[in-house]
Design an enzyme around this catalytic site. Structure first.
Site, mmCIF file in Angstrom:
data_model
loop_
_atom_site.group_PDB
_atom_site.id
_atom_site.type_symbol
_atom_site.label_atom_id
_atom_site.label_comp_id
_atom_site.label_asym_id
_atom_site.label_seq_id
_atom_site.Cartn_x
_atom_site.Cartn_y
_atom_site.Cartn_z
ATOM 1 N N HIS A 61 -29.583 13.020 40.274
ATOM 2 C CA HIS A 61 -29.380 13.983 41.378
ATOM 3 C C HIS A 61 -27.900 14.127 41.729
ATOM 4 O O HIS A 61 -27.566 14.477 42.862
ATOM 5 C CB HIS A 61 -30.164 13.582 42.631
ATOM 6 C CG HIS A 61 -31.570 13.146 42.360
ATOM 7 N ND1 HIS A 61 -32.633 14.025 42.358
ATOM 8 C CD2 HIS A 61 -32.089 11.935 42.039
ATOM 9 C CE1 HIS A 61 -33.749 13.360 42.072
ATOM 10 N NE2 HIS A 61 -33.449 12.090 41.866
ATOM 11 N N SER B 63 -2.516 27.906 37.383
ATOM 12 C CA SER B 63 -2.755 29.042 38.264
ATOM 13 C C SER B 63 -1.433 29.732 38.509
ATOM 14 O O SER B 63 -0.393 29.075 38.582
ATOM 15 C CB SER B 63 -3.344 28.546 39.589
ATOM 16 O OG SER B 63 -3.106 29.489 40.606
ATOM 17 N N LYS C 257 -2.630 23.314 39.994
ATOM 18 C CA LYS C 257 -3.919 23.496 39.334
ATOM 19 C C LYS C 257 -3.880 23.197 37.841
ATOM 20 O O LYS C 257 -2.924 23.496 37.147
ATOM 21 C CB LYS C 257 -4.392 24.943 39.515
ATOM 22 C CG LYS C 257 -4.746 25.277 40.938
ATOM 23 C CD LYS C 257 -6.109 24.775 41.315
ATOM 24 C CE LYS C 257 -7.096 25.917 41.276
ATOM 25 N NZ LYS C 257 -8.432 25.483 41.643
ATOM 26 N N GLU D 170 -15.323 25.999 31.261
ATOM 27 C CA GLU D 170 -16.034 27.015 32.054
ATOM 28 C C GLU D 170 -16.521 28.147 31.157
ATOM 29 O O GLU D 170 -17.621 28.685 31.346
ATOM 30 C CB GLU D 170 -15.115 27.574 33.145
ATOM 31 C CG GLU D 170 -14.810 26.569 34.243
ATOM 32 C CD GLU D 170 -13.734 27.076 35.190
ATOM 33 O OE1 GLU D 170 -13.880 28.194 35.724
ATOM 34 O OE2 GLU D 170 -12.732 26.361 35.382
#
Ligand code: ARG
Length: 476
Positions: free
Chosen positions: A170, A291, A297, A304
């Site tokens: 979980h 970024s 970043k 992704e």
């Protein structure tokens, strides 16, 4: 009303040179947009030419065409393959597909003998043969990439056989595991994907060539010879099935979709693990992006995109299942729609595998952060309960209850259970002794998980060796 609703109007296009015999006028302009497959089926030109050469050689061997014509055909086909490979071939949409483009060029080169090549075959068995050859090669390529990914995962597992991290259920801390064990979980998934590809390959490796349009042929062809020449295990048994079957495309797509789903789970874990909150791993610079506005970043873009591209690969499977559903036997032009989803899925899976291999190979592990995050979440609570069962003979359910009370006590004090005093523990269960503290460390917890398939470092090392034997032919 569109112009196409009008009564038939004269069409100035000449009758098709492919099948023009009984047609007075050529195709409507819109046919040029909907009908040709040459834009995408040129991708299997090499397979098309290999199939034609095998067919022509068989026609000569069976005395169906002369050796002289066979020689001219073979020579011409080899030249055409070279022209296409060199980018010197002009593909014509008016010739619809790769089969007719090659045949028309052969006619330019050798004249009427080219017309003998199509004896005892049809584009229906031709396309089924070509595409099988292409998909078969794609399976072999996927297998190689999946093996390389397994090799990358196995070497990380070897390096981190004893590196502890929280195991999750979980997405909550559950029990300590080793990072090596986690890597080997994916080795199993990709091993099953490889076996599914291998299984599909074996089933598809039958030659449709010589099924002709749908019914077979009256010429004395030798389908066993062409099958053997093209590396098939034999000819397919039923000519109607041979030209209608697209199971092999669907099986490839279904295995590709499942492989993509596995890759997406690995990608998602990399995304979670590289976040500042986890900071478990660092991806190589080459697979992250910055970024334009936030200088701190390091986004896991490749991961992704792997996660995102899974949608197209599942979509490709769905597209073809729906296309084939309800199609009557034998060939229908609908089947031309099998190629673009397959090519897209194969290309997409290949690039996703390449990115996964690069990320896993270049991944560095922050063992300190992994261990530090085990301070929260009571990861050794199960070890405590197991000790009560083993040492005090308590039923597991009762031990679970006692452990729950101790977890509550530690939580109220803002401590781990290992930080409770013996007296505090005995206030819940009087028979607890100081021996219990030995099982409450993270390292003792993982070391104790020696059941087959468990996370103990010694198990992981044995499983690394076993995985090398099972998947990498023993290669290091
Ligand atoms: N271009 C077709 C395909 O991709 C080849 C077979 C065409 N056969 C036919 N009878 N029109 O499936």
């Amino acid at each position: 009303m569109s112009e196409y609703d009008d009564a038939p109007k004269a069409n100035s296009a000449p009758a098709s040179q492919i099948w023009g015999g009984r047609f007075e006028s050529g195709p409507d302009q819109v046919m040029d947009a909907i009908n040709p497959s040459i834009d995408f089926d040129q991708r299997f030109f090499a397979e098309d030419i290999a199939g034609s050469r095998a067919h022509a050689a068989m026609l000569v061997a069976q005395n169906i065409i002369s050796a002289e014509d066979g020689q001219a055909i073979d020579q011409g086909l080899q030249e055409i393959a070279a022209e296409i490979a060199a980018g010197q071939f002009t593909f014509l949409r008016s010739l619809e597909d790769i089969h007719m483009n090659v045949e028309a060029r052969l006619k330019d080169k050798i004249g009427d003998a080219a017309g003998r090549l199509h004896t005892g075959r049809s584009r229906n068995d031709q396309v089924a043969t070509d595409f099988r050859l292409w998909v078969r090669a794609a399976i072999d390529a996927m297998d190689g990439q999946l093996q390389a990914l397994q090799a990358a995962l196995i070497s990380q597992a070897d390096r981190h056989a004893a590196t502890v991290m929280p195991g999750f259920t979980h997405l909550q801390t559950a029990q300590p595991v080793t990072f090596g064990h986690h890597m080997l979980a994916y080795v199993e998934m990709f091993g099953r994907d490889r076996s599914r590809f291998a299984d599909a390959r074996q089933r598809m490796n039958q030659s449709p060539l010589g099924a002709a349009a749908l019914a077979g042929t009256s010429f004395p062809i030798d389908r066993h010879a062409t099958a053997a020449a093209l590396g098939f295990d034999g000819p397919s048994a039923n000519s109607l099935d041979a030209v209608s079957d697209r199971d092999f495309v669907i099986e490839f797509l279904s295995t590709a979709a499942l492989t993509a789903v596995h890759l997406s789970r690995l990608a998602e874990e990399l995304i979670i693990w590289t976040s500042a909150q986890f900071n478990y791993v660092r991806l190589p610079d080459g697979f992250t992006t910055g970024s334009s506005i936030m200088p701190q970043k390091r986004n896991a873009d490749a991961a992704e995109l792997i996660r995102g591209k899974t949608g197209r690969m599942v979509g490709a499977l769905n597209a073809l299942l729906v296309t084939i559903k309800g199609l009557p036997l034998a060939f229908n032009k609908d089947m031309q729609e099998d190629k673009e989803p397959l090519f897209d899925a194969a290309d997409t899976l290949s690039v996703c595998l390449a990115a996964s291999i690069g990320m896993i190979n270049g991944l560095t592990v922050n063992a300190g952060a992994m261990r530090a995050s085990l301070a929260a979440g009571f990861p050794t609570a199960t070890d405590l309960a197991d000790w009560l069962v083993r040492e005090l003979g308590m039923p597991f359910r009762a031990a679970h209850h006692v452990t729950g009370s101790l977890v509550k006590m530690a939580e109220d004090k803002g401590q781990d259970i290992a930080d409770l005093s013996l007296a505090e523990m005995q206030s819940v269960e009087a028979r607890i002794t100081a021996d219990i503290f030995a099982v409450l460390t993270v390292d003792s917890s993982v070391a104790s998980r020696t059941s087959y398939g468990g996370t103990a470092p010694e198990n992981v090392r044995a499983q690394v060796a076993a995985a090398r034997r099972r998947f990498l032919d023993g290669a290091a």
